[in-house]
Design a protein around this motif. Structure first.
Motif, PDB file in Angstrom:
ATOM      1  N   TYR A 145      -5.793   2.962 -13.654  1.00  0.00           N
ATOM      2  CA  TYR A 145      -6.850   3.215 -12.682  1.00  0.00           C
ATOM      3  C   TYR A 145      -6.928   4.707 -12.399  1.00  0.00           C
ATOM      4  CZ  TYR A 145      -9.328   3.367  -8.236  1.00  0.00           C
ATOM      5  OH  TYR A 145     -10.223   3.669  -7.236  1.00  0.00           O
ATOM      6  N   SER A 146      -8.131   5.226 -12.453  1.00  0.00           N
ATOM      7  CA  SER A 146      -8.359   6.638 -12.164  1.00  0.00           C
ATOM      8  C   SER A 146      -8.999   6.754 -10.786  1.00  0.00           C
ATOM      9  CB  SER A 146      -9.268   7.269 -13.227  1.00  0.00           C
ATOM     10  OG  SER A 146      -9.523   8.622 -12.931  1.00  0.00           O
ATOM     11  N   PRO A 147      -8.282   7.300  -9.786  1.00  0.00           N
ATOM     12  CA  PRO A 147      -8.834   7.401  -8.434  1.00  0.00           C
ATOM     13  C   PRO A 147     -10.123   8.217  -8.408  1.00  0.00           C
ATOM     14  CG  PRO A 147      -6.487   7.853  -8.425  1.00  0.00           C
ATOM     15  CD  PRO A 147      -6.909   7.810  -9.860  1.00  0.00           C
ATOM     16  N   LYS A 148     -11.057   7.770  -7.584  1.00  0.00           N
ATOM     17  CA  LYS A 148     -12.314   8.507  -7.431  1.00  0.00           C
ATOM     18  C   LYS A 148     -12.063   9.806  -6.658  1.00  0.00           C
ATOM     19  CE  LYS A 148     -14.392   5.066  -9.376  1.00  0.00           C
ATOM     20  NZ  LYS A 148     -13.177   4.310  -9.710  1.00  0.00           N
ATOM     21  N   ARG A 149     -13.039  10.689  -6.725  1.00  0.00           N
ATOM     22  CA  ARG A 149     -12.876  12.009  -6.094  1.00  0.00           C
ATOM     23  C   ARG A 149     -12.568  11.886  -4.600  1.00  0.00           C
ATOM     24  NH1 ARG A 149     -17.379  16.927  -6.091  1.00  0.00           N
ATOM     25  NH2 ARG A 149     -16.132  18.383  -4.846  1.00  0.00           N
ATOM     26  N   TRP A 150     -13.282  10.979  -3.905  1.00  0.00           N
ATOM     27  CA  TRP A 150     -13.073  10.839  -2.464  1.00  0.00           C
ATOM     28  C   TRP A 150     -11.684  10.319  -2.160  1.00  0.00           C
ATOM     29  CZ3 TRP A 150     -11.769   6.223  -0.284  1.00  0.00           C
ATOM     30  CH2 TRP A 150     -12.034   5.058  -1.026  1.00  0.00           C
ATOM     31  N   ILE A 153      -5.638  -1.480 -11.222  1.00  0.00           N
ATOM     32  CA  ILE A 153      -5.790  -1.168  -9.793  1.00  0.00           C
ATOM     33  C   ILE A 153      -4.550  -1.616  -9.023  1.00  0.00           C
ATOM     34  CG2 ILE A 153      -7.041  -1.804  -7.692  1.00  0.00           C
ATOM     35  CD1 ILE A 153      -9.607  -1.750  -9.250  1.00  0.00           C
ATOM     36  N   TYR A 154      -4.097  -2.838  -9.291  1.00  0.00           N
ATOM     37  CA  TYR A 154      -2.916  -3.342  -8.584  1.00  0.00           C
ATOM     38  C   TYR A 154      -1.671  -2.534  -8.940  1.00  0.00           C
ATOM     39  CZ  TYR A 154      -5.619  -7.393  -7.041  1.00  0.00           C
ATOM     40  OH  TYR A 154      -6.545  -8.210  -6.444  1.00  0.00           O
ATOM     41  N   HIS A 155      -1.572  -2.094 -10.196  1.00  0.00           N
ATOM     42  CA  HIS A 155      -0.433  -1.267 -10.595  1.00  0.00           C
ATOM     43  C   HIS A 155      -0.467   0.064  -9.847  1.00  0.00           C
ATOM     44  CE1 HIS A 155       1.887   1.502 -13.189  1.00  0.00           C
ATOM     45  NE2 HIS A 155       2.626   0.441 -13.438  1.00  0.00           N
ATOM     46  N   HIS A 156      -1.648   0.652  -9.709  1.00  0.00           N
ATOM     47  CA  HIS A 156      -1.815   1.903  -8.961  1.00  0.00           C
ATOM     48  C   HIS A 156      -1.406   1.703  -7.499  1.00  0.00           C
ATOM     49  CE1 HIS A 156      -3.582   5.750  -7.784  1.00  0.00           C
ATOM     50  NE2 HIS A 156      -4.261   5.120  -6.839  1.00  0.00           N
ATOM     51  N   LEU A 157      -1.799   0.595  -6.928  1.00  0.00           N
ATOM     52  CA  LEU A 157      -1.404   0.282  -5.554  1.00  0.00           C
ATOM     53  C   LEU A 157       0.116   0.172  -5.427  1.00  0.00           C
ATOM     54  CD1 LEU A 157      -4.035  -2.403  -4.477  1.00  0.00           C
ATOM     55  CD2 LEU A 157      -3.506  -0.320  -3.214  1.00  0.00           C
ATOM     56  N   ALA A 158       0.716  -0.550  -6.366  1.00  0.00           N
ATOM     57  CA  ALA A 158       2.152  -0.832  -6.285  1.00  0.00           C
ATOM     58  C   ALA A 158       3.009   0.404  -6.481  1.00  0.00           C
ATOM     59  CB  ALA A 158       2.527  -1.894  -7.319  1.00  0.00           C
ATOM     60  N   HIS A 159       2.513   1.387  -7.239  1.00  0.00           N
ATOM     61  CA  HIS A 159       3.353   2.524  -7.591  1.00  0.00           C
ATOM     62  C   HIS A 159       2.939   3.841  -6.941  1.00  0.00           C
ATOM     63  CE1 HIS A 159       4.371  -0.381 -10.780  1.00  0.00           C
ATOM     64  NE2 HIS A 159       5.516   0.272 -10.860  1.00  0.00           N
ATOM     65  N   VAL A 160       1.705   3.933  -6.429  1.00  0.00           N
ATOM     66  CA  VAL A 160       1.225   5.200  -5.893  1.00  0.00           C
ATOM     67  C   VAL A 160       0.834   5.091  -4.420  1.00  0.00           C
ATOM     68  CG1 VAL A 160      -0.516   7.036  -6.112  1.00  0.00           C
ATOM     69  CG2 VAL A 160       0.419   5.940  -8.173  1.00  0.00           C
ATOM     70  N   ARG A 201      -3.840   5.391   4.914  1.00  0.00           N
ATOM     71  CA  ARG A 201      -3.315   4.873   3.655  1.00  0.00           C
ATOM     72  C   ARG A 201      -3.391   3.340   3.633  1.00  0.00           C
ATOM     73  NH1 ARG A 201      -0.408   7.097  -0.448  1.00  0.00           N
ATOM     74  NH2 ARG A 201      -0.100   9.035   0.723  1.00  0.00           N
ATOM     75  N   PHE A 202      -3.191   2.720   4.779  1.00  0.00           N
ATOM     76  CA  PHE A 202      -3.344   1.268   4.879  1.00  0.00           C
ATOM     77  C   PHE A 202      -4.780   0.870   4.573  1.00  0.00           C
ATOM     78  CE2 PHE A 202      -4.642  -2.325   7.610  1.00  0.00           C
ATOM     79  CZ  PHE A 202      -3.867  -3.334   7.042  1.00  0.00           C
ATOM     80  N   GLU A 203      -5.747   1.607   5.131  1.00  0.00           N
ATOM     81  CA  GLU A 203      -7.162   1.304   4.869  1.00  0.00           C
ATOM     82  C   GLU A 203      -7.481   1.460   3.392  1.00  0.00           C
ATOM     83  OE1 GLU A 203      -8.978   0.014   7.125  1.00  0.00           O
ATOM     84  OE2 GLU A 203      -7.578   0.358   8.768  1.00  0.00           O
ATOM     85  N   LEU A 204      -6.953   2.530   2.770  1.00  0.00           N
ATOM     86  CA  LEU A 204      -7.165   2.744   1.337  1.00  0.00           C
ATOM     87  C   LEU A 204      -6.545   1.610   0.532  1.00  0.00           C
ATOM     88  CD1 LEU A 204      -8.015   4.450  -1.115  1.00  0.00           C
ATOM     89  CD2 LEU A 204      -5.875   5.734  -0.864  1.00  0.00           C
ATOM     90  N   GLY A 205      -5.332   1.211   0.914  1.00  0.00           N
ATOM     91  CA  GLY A 205      -4.651   0.144   0.195  1.00  0.00           C
ATOM     92  C   GLY A 205      -5.389  -1.179   0.279  1.00  0.00           C
ATOM     93  N   MET A 206      -5.837  -1.547   1.462  1.00  0.00           N
ATOM     94  CA  MET A 206      -6.551  -2.809   1.626  1.00  0.00           C
ATOM     95  C   MET A 206      -7.881  -2.793   0.886  1.00  0.00           C
ATOM     96  SD  MET A 206      -4.559  -4.810   3.327  1.00  0.00           S
ATOM     97  CE  MET A 206      -5.566  -6.136   4.001  1.00  0.00           C
ATOM     98  N   THR A 207      -8.547  -1.640   0.889  1.00  0.00           N
ATOM     99  CA  THR A 207      -9.825  -1.515   0.172  1.00  0.00           C
ATOM    100  C   THR A 207      -9.627  -1.681  -1.327  1.00  0.00           C
ATOM    101  OG1 THR A 207     -10.705  -0.035   1.878  1.00  0.00           O
ATOM    102  CG2 THR A 207     -11.814  -0.024  -0.249  1.00  0.00           C
ATOM    103  N   LEU A 208      -8.602  -1.021  -1.866  1.00  0.00           N
ATOM    104  CA  LEU A 208      -8.340  -1.137  -3.300  1.00  0.00           C
ATOM    105  C   LEU A 208      -7.875  -2.544  -3.667  1.00  0.00           C
ATOM    106  CD1 LEU A 208      -6.610   2.267  -4.145  1.00  0.00           C
ATOM    107  CD2 LEU A 208      -8.882   1.496  -4.821  1.00  0.00           C
ATOM    108  N   PHE A 209      -7.091  -3.176  -2.796  1.00  0.00           N
ATOM    109  CA  PHE A 209      -6.662  -4.548  -3.056  1.00  0.00           C
ATOM    110  C   PHE A 209      -7.883  -5.460  -3.152  1.00  0.00           C
ATOM    111  CE2 PHE A 209      -4.638  -8.588  -2.657  1.00  0.00           C
ATOM    112  CZ  PHE A 209      -3.315  -8.409  -3.035  1.00  0.00           C
ATOM    113  N   LEU A 210      -8.840  -5.248  -2.260  1.00  0.00           N
ATOM    114  CA  LEU A 210     -10.080  -6.023  -2.291  1.00  0.00           C
ATOM    115  C   LEU A 210     -10.858  -5.740  -3.567  1.00  0.00           C
ATOM    116  CD1 LEU A 210     -12.135  -7.902  -0.929  1.00  0.00           C
ATOM    117  CD2 LEU A 210     -13.042  -5.899   0.276  1.00  0.00           C
ATOM    118  N   CYS A 211     -10.906  -4.481  -4.001  1.00  0.00           N
ATOM    119  CA  CYS A 211     -11.606  -4.129  -5.249  1.00  0.00           C
ATOM    120  C   CYS A 211     -10.972  -4.839  -6.436  1.00  0.00           C
ATOM    121  CB  CYS A 211     -11.567  -2.614  -5.462  1.00  0.00           C
ATOM    122  SG  CYS A 211     -12.626  -1.679  -4.348  1.00  0.00           S
ATOM    123  N   GLY A 212      -9.632  -4.900  -6.448  1.00  0.00           N
ATOM    124  CA  GLY A 212      -8.957  -5.621  -7.520  1.00  0.00           C
ATOM    125  C   GLY A 212      -9.328  -7.091  -7.531  1.00  0.00           C
TER     126      GLY A 212
END
Length: 283
Positions: A268-273, A75-82, A36-47
């Motif tokens: 933000y709509s999460p991708k299938r993966w 994206i940041y809202h998705h990170l902060a709440h999900v 989950r940390f890896e996912l969070g950091m990746t999405l933060f970078l995408c934002g």
């Protein structure tokens, strides 16, 4: 699952940590064995990449720029709440600021403020009234004021977050306050209240001159806005001295600006993966 993550040996540096600015030995790296940390950091970078893209197209397409800022905010809202709230109890004491949900909230608010600032630029092109423009500028300050409030809660959780982020938010807020007050003064003059217009501008200039940053390019930007507002004030004072002779209100007698927040984040709509990964983490 934890064994797979540890085997990856992935390390992240922080763009928001104070060590990123003041550590002469190079950036500090963090390795936290959690998917989950890896996912969070990746999405933060995408934002962050989306935000950079919005700045790149700003000069050529205001509508697209505002849309991309809103996507980044989503994206940041998705990170902060999900994504990040379930991670925080598992974080070690040493962690990058980007791993905290509240930091993503700050970034979402910044992106929304930037989206509204771009919307204002489009409104100015269309010749929108000064009364509406002042509400929009003060709407930007409402986003940034909320971000500042969240920042102070983050400091209690993560001492490593850089004060430069707070400086950036505060400088932007101050600039939009001045711009909003300038439009408010123009609106007041147009409605026959030149005395109130002069009082608003004088008060705004006194406040902003107390907060001029020492670093470029902020100092240059501030001085340009101060010069513009000072020139408007000079013209108003000259006209009032020779024509209207209105009393100049002070302090509590001055009209208070209203702020309207008109932009929202694009969800933000999460991708299938991502959905599959989240399912595996939960299982």
């Amino acid at each position: 699952m934890a064994q797979w993550t540890a085997a990856l040996k992935i390390s992240w540096s922080s763009a928001l940590g104070s060590s990123s600015f003041f550590n002469f030995k190079g950036p500090k790296f963090f390795q936290i064995d959690n998917l989950r940390f890896e996912l969070g950091m990746t999405l933060f970078l995408c934002g962050g990449i989306l935000r950079e893209r919005a700045l790149e197209v700003l000069s050529s397409d205001l509508v697209q720029s505002a849309t991309i800022f809103r996507q980044a905010a989503g994206i940041y809202h998705h990170l902060a709440h999900v994504v990040l709230p379930p991670l925080e109890p598992e974080l070690p004491p040493e962690k990058p600021p980007e791993a905290l949900a509240a930091v993503s909230t700050i970034m979402s608010l910044i992106c929304l403020a930037e989206a509204q600032a771009v919307t204002i630029m489009k409104a100015e092109e269309k010749g929108t009234s000064s009364s509406l423009l002042t509400k929009l500028h003060h709407g930007v300050t409402l986003f940034l004021e909320e971000a500042i409030g969240v920042f102070y809660t983050v400091v209690r959780q993560c001492k490593d977050i850089s004060s430069r982020l707070l400086d950036f938010i505060s400088f932007c807020k101050c600039l939009h306050e001045l711009k909003g007050q300038k439009y408010l003064a123009e609106s007041l003059k147009a409605s026959g209240q030149i005395g109130a217009a002069i009082g608003v501008l004088r008060s705004a200039l006194i406040n902003v001159k107390k907060r001029i940053p020492g670093e470029e390019p902020w100092k240059c930007i501030y001085q340009k806005q101060i010069q513009d507002a000072s020139e408007v004030l000079r013209k108003f004072v000259h006209e009032n001295d020779f024509v209207w002779h209105e009393k100049i209100p002070l302090g509590d007698e001055l009209p208070l600006p209203e702020g309207n927040k008109i932009v929202t984040f694009i969800p933000y709509s999460p991708k299938r993966w991502e959905r599959q990964l989240t399912f595996k983490i939960q299982v």
